[in-house]
Design a protein around this motif. Structure first.
Motif, PDB file in Angstrom:
ATOM      1  N   THR A   1       0.767  -0.945  -0.065  1.00 49.39           N
ATOM      2  CA  THR A   1      -0.322  -0.024   0.083  1.00 49.39           C
ATOM      3  C   THR A   1       0.876   1.207  -0.279  1.00 49.39           C
ATOM      4  O   THR A   1       1.929   1.344   0.587  1.00 49.39           O
ATOM      5  N   SER A   2       0.099   2.310  -0.539  1.00 51.01           N
ATOM      6  CA  SER A   2       0.268   4.008  -0.570  1.00 51.01           C
ATOM      7  C   SER A   2       1.391   4.319   0.722  1.00 51.01           C
ATOM      8  O   SER A   2       2.457   4.330   1.171  1.00 51.01           O
ATOM      9  N   GLN A   3       0.692   3.813   2.128  1.00 51.95           N
ATOM     10  CA  GLN A   3       0.721   4.335   3.594  1.00 51.95           C
ATOM     11  C   GLN A   3       2.067   3.284   3.960  1.00 51.95           C
ATOM     12  O   GLN A   3       2.598   3.818   4.682  1.00 51.95           O
ATOM     13  N   GLU A   4       2.091   2.182   3.491  1.00 53.24           N
ATOM     14  CA  GLU A   4       2.920   1.638   3.790  1.00 53.24           C
ATOM     15  C   GLU A   4       4.526   1.952   2.915  1.00 53.24           C
ATOM     16  O   GLU A   4       5.463   2.222   3.742  1.00 53.24           O
ATOM     17  N   VAL A   5       5.073   2.128   1.547  1.00 52.84           N
ATOM     18  CA  VAL A   5       5.682   2.671   1.297  1.00 52.84           C
ATOM     19  C   VAL A   5       6.252   3.780   1.965  1.00 52.84           C
ATOM     20  O   VAL A   5       7.636   3.757   2.003  1.00 52.84           O
ATOM     21  N   MET A   6       5.395   4.793   2.356  1.00 52.75           N
ATOM     22  CA  MET A   6       5.801   6.385   2.759  1.00 52.75           C
ATOM     23  C   MET A   6       5.737   6.828   3.925  1.00 52.75           C
ATOM     24  O   MET A   6       5.864   7.305   4.359  1.00 52.75           O
ATOM     25  N   ALA A   7       6.078   5.020   4.701  1.00 53.14           N
ATOM     26  CA  ALA A   7       5.953   5.326   6.524  1.00 53.14           C
ATOM     27  C   ALA A   7       7.041   6.082   6.715  1.00 53.14           C
ATOM     28  O   ALA A   7       7.186   6.612   7.895  1.00 53.14           O
ATOM     29  N   SER A   8       7.916   6.242   5.335  1.00 55.12           N
ATOM     30  CA  SER A   8       9.353   6.637   6.475  1.00 55.12           C
ATOM     31  C   SER A   8      10.196   7.455   5.746  1.00 55.12           C
ATOM     32  O   SER A   8      10.687   7.583   5.925  1.00 55.12           O
ATOM     33  N   ILE A   9       9.218   8.386   5.261  1.00 54.63           N
ATOM     34  CA  ILE A   9       9.503   9.582   3.944  1.00 54.63           C
ATOM     35  C   ILE A   9      10.157  10.697   5.691  1.00 54.63           C
ATOM     36  O   ILE A   9      10.381  10.954   5.766  1.00 54.63           O
ATOM     37  N   VAL A  10       9.058  10.471   6.447  1.00 53.90           N
ATOM     38  CA  VAL A  10       9.152  11.466   7.293  1.00 53.90           C
ATOM     39  C   VAL A  10       9.797  10.820   8.406  1.00 53.90           C
ATOM     40  O   VAL A  10       9.486  10.110   9.506  1.00 53.90           O
TER      41      VAL A  10
ATOM     42  N   SER B   1      16.132   4.017   4.739  1.00 54.61           N
ATOM     43  CA  SER B   1      16.359   3.089   5.871  1.00 54.61           C
ATOM     44  C   SER B   1      14.805   2.890   7.232  1.00 54.61           C
ATOM     45  O   SER B   1      15.667   2.148   8.506  1.00 54.61           O
ATOM     46  N   ASN B   2      13.884   2.715   6.195  1.00 57.27           N
ATOM     47  CA  ASN B   2      12.917   3.127   7.563  1.00 57.27           C
ATOM     48  C   ASN B   2      13.444   4.198   8.493  1.00 57.27           C
ATOM     49  O   ASN B   2      13.037   3.078  10.279  1.00 57.27           O
ATOM     50  N   GLY B   3      13.380   4.923   8.272  1.00 59.60           N
ATOM     51  CA  GLY B   3      13.815   5.562   9.581  1.00 59.60           C
ATOM     52  C   GLY B   3      15.175   5.247  11.105  1.00 59.60           C
ATOM     53  O   GLY B   3      14.948   6.553  11.245  1.00 59.60           O
ATOM     54  N   GLN B   4      16.048   4.600   9.833  1.00 63.14           N
ATOM     55  CA  GLN B   4      16.906   4.143  11.328  1.00 63.14           C
ATOM     56  C   GLN B   4      18.152   5.146  11.245  1.00 63.14           C
ATOM     57  O   GLN B   4      19.018   5.742  11.971  1.00 63.14           O
ATOM     58  N   PHE B   5      17.993   5.778   9.974  1.00 56.90           N
ATOM     59  CA  PHE B   5      19.112   6.436   9.185  1.00 56.90           C
ATOM     60  C   PHE B   5      18.613   8.009   8.892  1.00 56.90           C
ATOM     61  O   PHE B   5      18.056   7.910   7.996  1.00 56.90           O
ATOM     62  N   THR B   6      19.108   9.644   9.141  1.00 57.91           N
ATOM     63  CA  THR B   6      18.605  10.969   9.172  1.00 57.91           C
ATOM     64  C   THR B   6      19.962  11.710   8.973  1.00 57.91           C
ATOM     65  O   THR B   6      20.953  11.755   9.610  1.00 57.91           O
TER      66      THR B   6
ATOM     67  N   ASP C   1       8.465  19.399  -5.265  1.00 54.04           N
ATOM     68  CA  ASP C   1       8.370  17.868  -5.154  1.00 54.04           C
ATOM     69  C   ASP C   1       8.794  16.481  -5.155  1.00 54.04           C
ATOM     70  O   ASP C   1       8.728  15.784  -4.718  1.00 54.04           O
ATOM     71  N   ILE C   2       9.542  17.560  -3.808  1.00 50.35           N
ATOM     72  CA  ILE C   2      10.505  16.661  -2.597  1.00 50.35           C
ATOM     73  C   ILE C   2       9.762  15.931  -1.893  1.00 50.35           C
ATOM     74  O   ILE C   2       9.616  16.232  -0.614  1.00 50.35           O
ATOM     75  N   PRO C   3       9.607  14.455  -1.678  1.00 45.71           N
ATOM     76  CA  PRO C   3       9.160  14.258  -0.775  1.00 45.71           C
ATOM     77  C   PRO C   3       9.384  14.717   1.014  1.00 45.71           C
ATOM     78  O   PRO C   3      10.330  13.742   0.772  1.00 45.71           O
TER      79      PRO C   3
ATOM     80  N   GLU D   1      13.817  18.408  16.713  1.00 41.87           N
ATOM     81  CA  GLU D   1      13.498  17.335  17.784  1.00 41.87           C
ATOM     82  C   GLU D   1      12.668  16.058  16.186  1.00 41.87           C
ATOM     83  O   GLU D   1      12.243  14.722  16.889  1.00 41.87           O
ATOM     84  N   GLU D   2      12.868  16.313  15.322  1.00 44.06           N
ATOM     85  CA  GLU D   2      12.410  15.569  14.242  1.00 44.06           C
ATOM     86  C   GLU D   2      12.478  15.333  13.230  1.00 44.06           C
ATOM     87  O   GLU D   2      12.720  14.448  11.823  1.00 44.06           O
ATOM     88  N   GLN D   3      14.105  15.664  13.051  1.00 45.38           N
ATOM     89  CA  GLN D   3      15.537  15.079  12.368  1.00 45.38           C
ATOM     90  C   GLN D   3      15.347  15.506  10.494  1.00 45.38           C
ATOM     91  O   GLN D   3      15.258  14.637   9.603  1.00 45.38           O
TER      92      GLN D   3
END
Length: 727
Positions: free
Chosen positions: A353-362, A495-500, A531-533, A559-561
């Motif tokens: 799903t798009s939600q799964e794909v996009m979960a680590s953009i932020v 990196s699924n949010g592991q590296f920022t 347009d950069i996610p 705080e939110e990286q």
């Protein structure tokens, strides 16, 4: 027959027969135990390649770039510490398999096959890409790197000594760490690589500590284009400030010996080195590449004759470390392991799903120490006589300067960098006195290279700093936009949010400068940023908002990286008056320390039935137009969106509640401007009649016509009057 199978069968047959390629005898400090460990990693990497190709042909794997031929990188991994940060070339599977064996708790075959099959349980990317990397192994993820990772490697290396002097709260690297960055011989020609290596040399030449090891994996070809014989050595052997080492990457003993010497030089001398490895490329560029369509068969058959695993087998048997049977046993063991694990891996779930794909953009939020702000004593020392002026209205540039000062007092991990930001104080004086207040360690005058500025920022963020890079003009950003688009913005995603790499990038931009610069110093296009996610884009229109928004941007980064871009309208830096000369209508006093503007919070002036939605210079011009429109009996409310991305839809809709008509005033171009997104949002979520006034699809001229292509007070008045009078 797949060339991978041909190479596989040849290895088994030649080792059994004792037919090895010729080469030097084993030598150097490599122990037998370590040599076997390197060979195991090489065999595992080779069989992971074979298995990934079979998975792809069966529809169970996707997009493979193999590491076969580059197994010498396992010896480089052995020569480094397991906590040295490594930015890897996409052919460095052997480096990762060797380092994985050095880090307890990692499972290289399982982890890498999960990545090859894009399984949700892939421990690095969460199924988003075939990516080398690991948080536990201190290997930030890289995808199809064409040298774009070199600038941030320079930044990460620079951060090590800086962090020793100014330890950031979220420090990652040890004081005696080094950074390794690997790339191919073709990538070495890319302008990004040339710029990064030049920056390293420029830094080293001035005796500034930079413990960085460049590793060039020279396999003599880039996709289908051959590298001229001797080109890499001729290009890099004699660069000032850069120590050159060369090794035979097919020989694990030689590679380990030279890599160890190079790493020791970098670690002790705190200077960059260039390790040139001679390698071969097996199977072609990527999974679907048929190298026989552009290479003579004799060329790649010669490479296959020089299979590095055959060289390793020869060296291990000659040194008495292993017998031929033991060599084959290790190879077959890893082959069976990969086959067994692959059968389990292909049963794993994938993203759907798009939600799964996009979960680590932020990125995820992180815990940060609470601060009480800078002390009054510290502020008085830093500001000096400026503190007496804070109760008086000031223009935007001065208020931003004061905001930066307060933020740097409060957060010692903030580092500024850019062209002329230090001694000169920036082209427009926005960073004046900051170098005097905080020193050259924290306000860095860089060389003239935007890619290196942003790479420095990304690298510093990898080691816990909060970078505030500056790009002098928006048009200059285009020289380096991939550092944000392809590196900074994708790091959390892959990196699924592991590296920022949190940062606040300040850019002076937009139009309306009188008599200066033309299109290169006046650029009214934000489309490349918008347009950069995951990237936040902020644009204040006056000094008070600039201060309050900058505070929020810093919070978002710390705080939110988040990766935040703060666009400062150049023409509004010195603006004092609004309607009449010397009315001071566009100056503001310095906001109280606890004031900020939250992400998504818009500004509203007036409550008229005709709403003007705008930002930046458009807000300034709309305020001028509103005075005239009111005299004509047209009451206006002006909505300053403040946040370009993500678009503050809820704030805008709330602000226009009760309005009857909406005019969008966009100083950027009609094609690709904010008006397009605003129009789409309003069409989808509002029933109000909407019109727009945007800049022409044109570059900006110098001279009297500097503003001719963009909205003006008069054109806003005309557009608003027309809309209001339309039935």
């Amino acid at each position: 027959m797949d060339r991978a199978d041909i190479v596989h069968e040849a290895f088994l047959a030649r080792v059994s027969a004792g037919e090895f390629p010729s080469g030097d005898a084993p030598y150097g400090p490599l122990s037998g135990f370590e040599a076997v460990a390197i060979f195991r990693a090489q065999c595992l990497s080779r069989n992971l390649d074979r298995r990934s190709r079979k998975m792809q042909s069966a529809g169970q794997g996707f997009y493979t770039i193999g590491s076969s031929g580059h197994e010498g990188m396992a010896a480089v991994a052995s020569a480094l510490r397991r906590d040295d940060m490594a930015f890897l070339h996409y052919r460095d599977g052997a480096f990762q398999t060797r380092r994985s064996a050095m880090v307890p708790g990692t499972t290289p075959a399982w982890d890498m096959l999960l990545s090859f099959s894009t399984a949700k349980s892939d421990p690095l990317s969460g199924g988003r890409h075939k990516v080398l990397g690991s948080k536990a192994m201190n290997i930030p993820p890289q995808t199809s790197t064409i040298a774009s990772h070199l600038p941030k490697a320079v930044g990460a290396a620079y951060s090590i000594s800086l962090a020793k002097r100014h330890p950031p709260e979220h420090k990652v690297l040890k004081d005696d760490s080094i950074v390794m960055c690997s790339f191919g011989d073709a990538s070495a020609n890319h302008s990004t690589a040339q710029g990064a290596i030049n920056t390293a040399c420029w830094t080293s030449y001035q005796s500034v500590p930079l413990p960085l090891l460049f590793v060039c994996e020279d396999n003599d070809i880039g996709i289908s284009t051959r590298t001229p014989q001797g080109w890499i050595g001729a290009s890099f052997a004699n660069k000032p400030g850069l120590k050159y080492f060369k090794a035979n990457g097919l020989d694990l003993f030689d590679t380990f010996c030279v890599a160890q010497a190079a790493a020791e030089y970098v670690r002790k001398r705190k200077k960059p080195a260039f390790l040139h490895l001679s390698l071969v490329r097996l199977y072609g560029h990527a999974g679907a590449d048929l190298q026989q369509t552009y290479l003579a068969k004799s060329i790649f058959e010669e490479w296959e004759q020089n299979d590095p695993l055959l060289h390793s087998a020869r060296l291990l048997t000659e040194s008495g470390v292993l017998t031929a049977d033991e060599v084959l046993s290790i190879y077959i063991e890893t082959e069976e392991q990969c086959a067994r694990v692959a059968e389990e891996v292909i049963q794993q779930q994938r993203l759907s799903t798009s939600q799964e794909v996009m979960a680590s953009i932020v990125p995820p939020k992180r815990e940060c120490k609470l601060t009480n702000g800078p002390s009054e004593e510290a502020r008085e020392t830093a500001f000096g006589s400026d503190i007496q002026q804070m109760e008086k209205p000031q223009n935007m540039s001065r208020l931003i300067n004061w905001a930066l000062t307060d933020l740097m007092l409060e957060y010692p991990e903030i580092i500024m960098m850019g062209e002329d930001v230090g001694r000169k104080g920036g082209v427009y004086g926005v960073t004046q006195k900051l170098c005097d207040r905080f020193g050259q360690d924290r306000v860095i005058d860089t060389l003239l290279d935007e890619q290196s500025i942003l790479g420095l920022a990304i690298g510093l963020a990898h080691n816990g700093f909060i970078p505030l890079p500056e790009i002098q003009f928006l048009a200059y950003f285009h020289n380096a936009e991939d550092q944000i688009r392809g590196e900074a913005a994708t790091l959390s995603f892959f990196s699924n949010g592991q590296f920022t790499n949190p940062m606040v990038l300040r850019i002076a931009g937009l139009g309306y400068q009188k008599g200066f610069g033309g299109h290169f110093h006046n650029d009214n296009s934000l489309a490349v940023l918008r347009d950069i996610p995951g990237v936040i884009v902020a644009c204040p229109s006056h000094g008070a908002d600039a201060v309050k928004m900058l505070r929020e941007c810093l919070r978002l980064a710390r705080e939110e990286q988040r990766v935040v871009v703060f666009v400062e309208p150049i023409a509004l830096y010195p603006m004092r008056d609004l309607h009449d000369e010397k009315d001071g209508g566009w100056m503001h006093t310095y906001p109280a320390m606890d004031e900020s503007v939250s992400l998504g919070e818009v500004g509203v002036t007036g409550n008229g039935p005709l709403a003007i939605i705008t930002y930046g210079n458009g807000h300034y011009l709309s305020q001028q137009a509103a005075k005239v429109l009111k005299q004509q009996g047209i009451e206006i409310r002006i909505v300053d969106i403040r946040w370009i991305a993500p678009l503050p839809a809820e704030g805008i809709l709330s602000a226009i509640d009760g309005a009857q008509k909406v005019l969008v005033v966009d100083e950027c171009r009609g094609t690709g401007g904010q008006a397009e997104a605003l129009f789409a949002m309003l069409t989808e979520r509002s029933d109000l009649p909407v019109s727009r006034l945007a800049a022409e699809d044109s570059f900006i001229a110098t001279g009297p016509a500097y503003a001719a292509t963009m909205p003006s007070r008069e054109s806003i008045i005309a557009a608003a009057t027309k809309l209001w009078n339309t039935l």
